[in-house]
Design a protein around this motif. Structure first.
Motif, PDB file in Angstrom:
ATOM      1  N   GLN A  76     -48.386  47.033  58.660  1.00  0.00           N
ATOM      2  CA  GLN A  76     -47.319  47.952  59.058  1.00  0.00           C
ATOM      3  C   GLN A  76     -46.876  47.754  60.509  1.00  0.00           C
ATOM      4  O   GLN A  76     -46.618  48.708  61.238  1.00  0.00           O
ATOM      5  CB  GLN A  76     -47.733  49.398  58.791  1.00  0.00           C
ATOM      6  N   VAL A  77     -46.808  46.479  60.898  1.00  0.00           N
ATOM      7  CA  VAL A  77     -46.287  46.082  62.213  1.00  0.00           C
ATOM      8  C   VAL A  77     -45.495  44.788  62.018  1.00  0.00           C
ATOM      9  O   VAL A  77     -45.672  44.102  61.009  1.00  0.00           O
ATOM     10  CB  VAL A  77     -47.422  45.847  63.241  1.00  0.00           C
ATOM     11  N   VAL A 106     -57.647  42.847  55.854  1.00  0.00           N
ATOM     12  CA  VAL A 106     -56.684  43.336  56.843  1.00  0.00           C
ATOM     13  C   VAL A 106     -57.415  43.990  58.007  1.00  0.00           C
ATOM     14  O   VAL A 106     -58.314  44.802  57.806  1.00  0.00           O
ATOM     15  CB  VAL A 106     -55.723  44.366  56.187  1.00  0.00           C
ATOM     16  N   SER A 107     -57.013  43.607  59.225  1.00  0.00           N
ATOM     17  CA  SER A 107     -57.512  44.267  60.439  1.00  0.00           C
ATOM     18  C   SER A 107     -56.304  44.690  61.271  1.00  0.00           C
ATOM     19  O   SER A 107     -55.167  44.559  60.837  1.00  0.00           O
ATOM     20  CB  SER A 107     -58.418  43.323  61.231  1.00  0.00           C
ATOM     21  N   LYS A 108     -56.547  45.160  62.489  1.00  0.00           N
ATOM     22  CA  LYS A 108     -55.439  45.572  63.358  1.00  0.00           C
ATOM     23  C   LYS A 108     -54.606  44.390  63.826  1.00  0.00           C
ATOM     24  O   LYS A 108     -53.435  44.536  64.143  1.00  0.00           O
ATOM     25  CB  LYS A 108     -55.969  46.327  64.575  1.00  0.00           C
ATOM     26  N   THR A 109     -55.209  43.204  63.879  1.00  0.00           N
ATOM     27  CA  THR A 109     -54.517  42.049  64.450  1.00  0.00           C
ATOM     28  C   THR A 109     -54.124  40.974  63.452  1.00  0.00           C
ATOM     29  O   THR A 109     -53.296  40.117  63.755  1.00  0.00           O
ATOM     30  CB  THR A 109     -55.374  41.391  65.545  1.00  0.00           C
ATOM     31  N   GLN A 110     -54.722  40.979  62.243  1.00  0.00           N
ATOM     32  CA  GLN A 110     -54.389  39.931  61.280  1.00  0.00           C
ATOM     33  C   GLN A 110     -54.667  40.385  59.859  1.00  0.00           C
ATOM     34  O   GLN A 110     -55.415  41.324  59.623  1.00  0.00           O
ATOM     35  CB  GLN A 110     -55.162  38.645  61.566  1.00  0.00           C
ATOM     36  N   ALA A 111     -54.044  39.665  58.935  1.00  0.00           N
ATOM     37  CA  ALA A 111     -54.297  39.867  57.511  1.00  0.00           C
ATOM     38  C   ALA A 111     -54.437  38.491  56.874  1.00  0.00           C
ATOM     39  O   ALA A 111     -53.626  37.602  57.125  1.00  0.00           O
ATOM     40  CB  ALA A 111     -53.158  40.642  56.866  1.00  0.00           C
ATOM     41  N   ILE A 135     -51.820  36.040  58.578  1.00  0.00           N
ATOM     42  CA  ILE A 135     -50.624  36.661  59.106  1.00  0.00           C
ATOM     43  C   ILE A 135     -51.063  37.500  60.303  1.00  0.00           C
ATOM     44  O   ILE A 135     -52.035  38.257  60.217  1.00  0.00           O
ATOM     45  CB  ILE A 135     -49.966  37.568  58.029  1.00  0.00           C
ATOM     46  N   VAL A 136     -50.367  37.336  61.434  1.00  0.00           N
ATOM     47  CA  VAL A 136     -50.802  37.997  62.668  1.00  0.00           C
ATOM     48  C   VAL A 136     -49.700  38.899  63.218  1.00  0.00           C
ATOM     49  O   VAL A 136     -48.516  38.678  62.987  1.00  0.00           O
ATOM     50  CB  VAL A 136     -51.232  36.988  63.749  1.00  0.00           C
ATOM     51  N   ARG A 137     -50.158  39.897  63.957  1.00  0.00           N
ATOM     52  CA  ARG A 137     -49.250  40.818  64.643  1.00  0.00           C
ATOM     53  C   ARG A 137     -48.388  40.015  65.599  1.00  0.00           C
ATOM     54  O   ARG A 137     -48.866  39.143  66.328  1.00  0.00           O
ATOM     55  CB  ARG A 137     -50.086  41.844  65.419  1.00  0.00           C
ATOM     56  N   LEU A 138     -47.097  40.300  65.599  1.00  0.00           N
ATOM     57  CA  LEU A 138     -46.161  39.631  66.501  1.00  0.00           C
ATOM     58  C   LEU A 138     -46.374  40.184  67.908  1.00  0.00           C
ATOM     59  O   LEU A 138     -46.332  41.393  68.111  1.00  0.00           O
ATOM     60  CB  LEU A 138     -44.723  39.886  66.036  1.00  0.00           C
ATOM     61  N   SER A 139     -46.638  39.284  68.850  1.00  0.00           N
ATOM     62  CA  SER A 139     -46.843  39.750  70.228  1.00  0.00           C
ATOM     63  C   SER A 139     -45.535  40.265  70.793  1.00  0.00           C
ATOM     64  O   SER A 139     -44.444  39.808  70.438  1.00  0.00           O
ATOM     65  CB  SER A 139     -47.404  38.629  71.101  1.00  0.00           C
ATOM     66  N   GLU A 140     -45.649  41.236  71.659  1.00  0.00           N
ATOM     67  CA  GLU A 140     -44.446  41.907  72.178  1.00  0.00           C
ATOM     68  C   GLU A 140     -43.796  41.163  73.302  1.00  0.00           C
ATOM     69  O   GLU A 140     -44.255  40.386  73.977  1.00  0.00           O
ATOM     70  CB  GLU A 140     -44.835  43.314  72.619  1.00  0.00           C
TER      71      GLU A 140
END
Length: 140
Positions: A76-77, A106-111, A135-140
């Motif tokens: 959800q990011v 799934v974790s906070k930083t990757q799935a 799949i990783v969170r897109l850095s801001e």
């Protein structure tokens, strides 16, 4: 925030519509829920290689996009693919490709996600590729 399945699917379709390459190919988002996706592509002559099979790049694209939708909806990011691997298990021959993916870890930083790609011919689905990706969170 919880939304209905119909609203969630509509939100996913908005994201897909913002991907020029997906629009060019004609990709359809058929089903979407957190951590699960069903992407489809009606095969056209432009999607095929010289032997009449769906081009490996088209199969790979569909798997990559499905993996990313599965991971992004699970986390959800905003996300991007960090890496993925694909095994082609048979030529993709038919009228349509279906990619079904799920987020399995799934974790906070990757799935870490898995995807099966099927070719549909005369209504019958045949597995043509298996993929796994991070799949990783897109850095801001």
């Amino acid at each position: 925030m919880s939304v209905s399945p119909e609203v969630f699917l509509a939100m996913g379709r908005e994201v897909l519509a913002k991907q020029p390459f997906s629009v060019l190919l004609g990709t359809e988002l058929v089903a979407l829920s957190p951590g699960k996706v069903d992407l489809q592509l009606a095969l056209k002559p432009e999607h095929l290689q010289q032997n009449g099979f769906a081009h490996g790049g088209v199969v790979s694209y569909l798997a990559d996009n499905a993996l990313t939708f599965a991971g992004g909806t699970a986390m959800q990011v905003p996300v991007v693919t960090s890496e993925f691997k694909i095994n082609y298990v048979r030529p993709a021959v038919g009228e349509r490709l279906i990619a079904r993916a799920s987020a399995d870890a799934v974790s906070k930083t990757q799935a870490v996600c898995r995807c099966e790609v099927f070719a549909v011919k005369d209504g019958a689905e045949k597995l043509c590729a298996l993929a796994q990706g991070t799949i990783v969170r897109l850095s801001e």
